[in-house]
Design a protein around this motif. Structure first.
Motif, short mmCIF file in Angstrom:
data_model
loop_
_atom_site.label_atom_id
_atom_site.label_comp_id
_atom_site.label_asym_id
_atom_site.label_seq_id
_atom_site.Cartn_x
_atom_site.Cartn_y
_atom_site.Cartn_z
N MET A 1 0.81 -1.21 0.10
CA MET A 1 0.15 -0.02 -0.08
C MET A 1 0.78 1.41 -0.03
SD MET A 1 -3.03 -0.82 2.63
CE MET A 1 -3.92 0.34 2.35
N THR A 2 0.33 2.34 -0.55
CA THR A 2 1.16 3.42 -0.66
C THR A 2 0.86 4.29 0.77
OG1 THR A 2 -0.81 4.81 -1.50
CG2 THR A 2 0.48 3.77 -2.99
N ILE A 3 1.93 5.44 1.04
CA ILE A 3 1.74 6.03 2.03
C ILE A 3 0.30 6.76 2.27
CG2 ILE A 3 2.70 7.95 3.37
CD1 ILE A 3 4.15 5.47 3.42
N PRO A 4 -0.32 7.32 1.17
CA PRO A 4 -1.55 7.96 1.44
C PRO A 4 -2.66 6.89 1.78
CG PRO A 4 -0.67 9.04 -0.43
CD PRO A 4 0.41 7.83 0.08
N GLU A 5 -2.67 5.75 0.87
CA GLU A 5 -3.49 4.66 1.21
C GLU A 5 -3.57 4.18 2.71
OE1 GLU A 5 -3.89 2.65 -3.09
OE2 GLU A 5 -2.30 1.93 -1.78
N LEU A 6 -2.15 4.12 3.34
CA LEU A 6 -2.23 3.66 4.72
C LEU A 6 -2.65 4.69 5.64
CD1 LEU A 6 1.50 2.30 4.89
CD2 LEU A 6 -0.41 0.89 5.24
N ALA A 7 -2.55 5.83 5.50
CA ALA A 7 -3.13 7.08 5.95
C ALA A 7 -4.81 7.03 6.07
CB ALA A 7 -2.47 8.62 5.64
N LEU A 8 -5.33 6.90 4.77
CA LEU A 8 -6.87 6.62 4.64
C LEU A 8 -7.26 5.37 5.53
CD1 LEU A 8 -9.29 7.52 3.50
CD2 LEU A 8 -8.65 6.18 1.32
N MET A 9 -6.40 4.48 5.54
CA MET A 9 -6.95 3.03 6.10
C MET A 9 -6.74 3.15 7.44
SD MET A 9 -4.88 -0.76 6.19
CE MET A 9 -3.72 -0.17 6.93
N GLY A 10 -5.86 4.13 8.23
CA GLY A 10 -5.78 4.41 9.49
C GLY A 10 -6.88 5.04 9.82
N PHE A 11 -7.36 6.43 9.19
CA PHE A 11 -8.39 6.95 9.47
C PHE A 11 -9.68 6.17 9.68
CE2 PHE A 11 -11.87 9.86 8.21
CZ PHE A 11 -11.69 11.02 9.08
N ILE A 12 -9.91 5.39 8.41
CA ILE A 12 -11.30 4.81 8.50
C ILE A 12 -11.21 3.72 9.63
CG2 ILE A 12 -12.71 3.03 7.22
CD1 ILE A 12 -11.58 4.18 4.61
N ILE A 13 -10.29 2.93 10.05
CA ILE A 13 -10.03 2.22 11.12
C ILE A 13 -10.52 2.97 12.31
CG2 ILE A 13 -8.97 0.43 12.20
CD1 ILE A 13 -7.75 -0.54 9.61
N GLY A 14 -9.82 4.03 12.52
CA GLY A 14 -9.96 4.88 13.74
C GLY A 14 -11.27 5.44 13.97
N SER A 137 1.78 -4.35 9.10
CA SER A 137 1.76 -4.28 7.86
C SER A 137 2.06 -2.80 7.13
CB SER A 137 0.12 -4.51 7.57
OG SER A 137 0.01 -4.12 6.24
N SER A 138 1.77 -1.83 8.01
CA SER A 138 1.98 -0.28 7.63
C SER A 138 3.70 -0.28 7.65
CB SER A 138 1.29 0.64 8.63
OG SER A 138 1.77 0.48 9.88
N PHE A 139 4.25 -0.93 8.59
CA PHE A 139 5.72 -0.85 8.68
C PHE A 139 6.57 -1.47 7.52
CE2 PHE A 139 9.96 -1.82 11.16
CZ PHE A 139 9.93 -0.33 11.52
N SER A 140 5.90 -1.97 6.73
CA SER A 140 6.40 -2.73 5.53
C SER A 140 6.91 -1.63 4.43
CB SER A 140 5.29 -3.47 4.64
OG SER A 140 4.10 -2.73 4.19
N GLN A 141 6.16 -0.29 4.74
CA GLN A 141 6.68 0.99 3.98
C GLN A 141 7.60 1.64 4.92
OE1 GLN A 141 6.04 1.79 0.85
NE2 GLN A 141 4.92 0.06 0.77
N GLY A 142 8.12 1.29 6.08
CA GLY A 142 9.04 1.80 6.82
C GLY A 142 8.51 2.76 7.70
N ILE A 143 9.30 3.74 8.27
CA ILE A 143 8.77 4.45 9.47
C ILE A 143 7.77 5.32 8.81
CG2 ILE A 143 9.31 6.31 11.03
CD1 ILE A 143 10.32 3.86 11.93
#
Length: 203
Positions: A1-14, A137-143
């Motif tokens: 997943m791209t960085i923006p997609e991870l942020a969106l996933m975090g927002f929806i789950i949150g 899973s998000s850590f696959s894109q690093g910090i």
């Protein structure tokens, strides 16, 4: 997943977690009535402090909660919420609506967000199960990926609890002290009910 997609996933789950009724929502309502719209953001700060600690534990390698310890977590959390709810009930009798903000009460709102988070056993169970998997899973894109997911998650908490506190604050103009005390009694009772429910799970 791209960085923006991870942020969106975090927002929806949150957001799905924030929308669920729970002790932290009750603390937000209580704080908004006492100090105004900043109650929600202040409670969120306390909630974020709790999550920062648990994220650090997960990153350090603590990724599971043994079934042996789950009843202990539920029991401690249940007792804490019953005490917190009891204090709210006792304070409701002579409570009066305050205008403006009070720094001491603001600090209390941060503490309320922290207490209602760490005393909720499902907070720990979710983070050490689903939450830890999402973090790794998000850590696959690093910090950057990890920060994007957590940032999205916390943005959802802040957005929802701020929205709730703004709505409560605006309604204060039609709330007198009698109604306010009734709402406080309801908040205290809900916290006690949550605590008793957690205690039954522990037993």
């Amino acid at each position: 997943m791209t960085i923006p997609e991870l942020a969106l996933m975090g927002f929806i789950i949150g957001l799905t977690g924030a929308l669920a009724p729970g002790p932290t929502l009750v603390a937000t309502i209580h704080s908004a009535l006492r100090i105004g719209w900043t109650g929600g953001p202040r409670v969120t700060v306390g909630h974020i402090i709790a999550e920062m600690g648990i994220v650090l534990l997960i990153v350090a390698g603590v990724t599971t909660v043994s079934d042996t310890y789950r009843p202990v977590i539920a029991g401690i959390g249940g007792v804490a919420l019953v005490i917190f709810g009891g204090m709210t009930l006792l304070g409701a009798r002579n409570a009066t609506l305050l205008s403006g903000n009070c720094e001491g009460k603001n600090a209390g709102s941060v503490l309320a967000g922290l207490i209602t988070s760490i005393s909720n056993p499902y907070f720990w169970i979710w983070w050490f199960s689903v939450g830890s998997a999402l973090l790794f899973s998000s850590f696959s894109q690093g910090i950057a990926g990890l920060l994007a997911f957590i940032g999205g998650h916390w943005s959802a908490d802040l957005a929802w609890f701020t929205l709730v506190s703004v709505g409560i604050h605006r309604s204060k103009t039609v709330i007198d002290n009698r109604i306010y005390r009734g709402i406080l009694l309801g908040c205290g009772l809900l916290l006690v009910i949550f605590g008793m429910w957690f205690l039954t799970q522990a037993l």
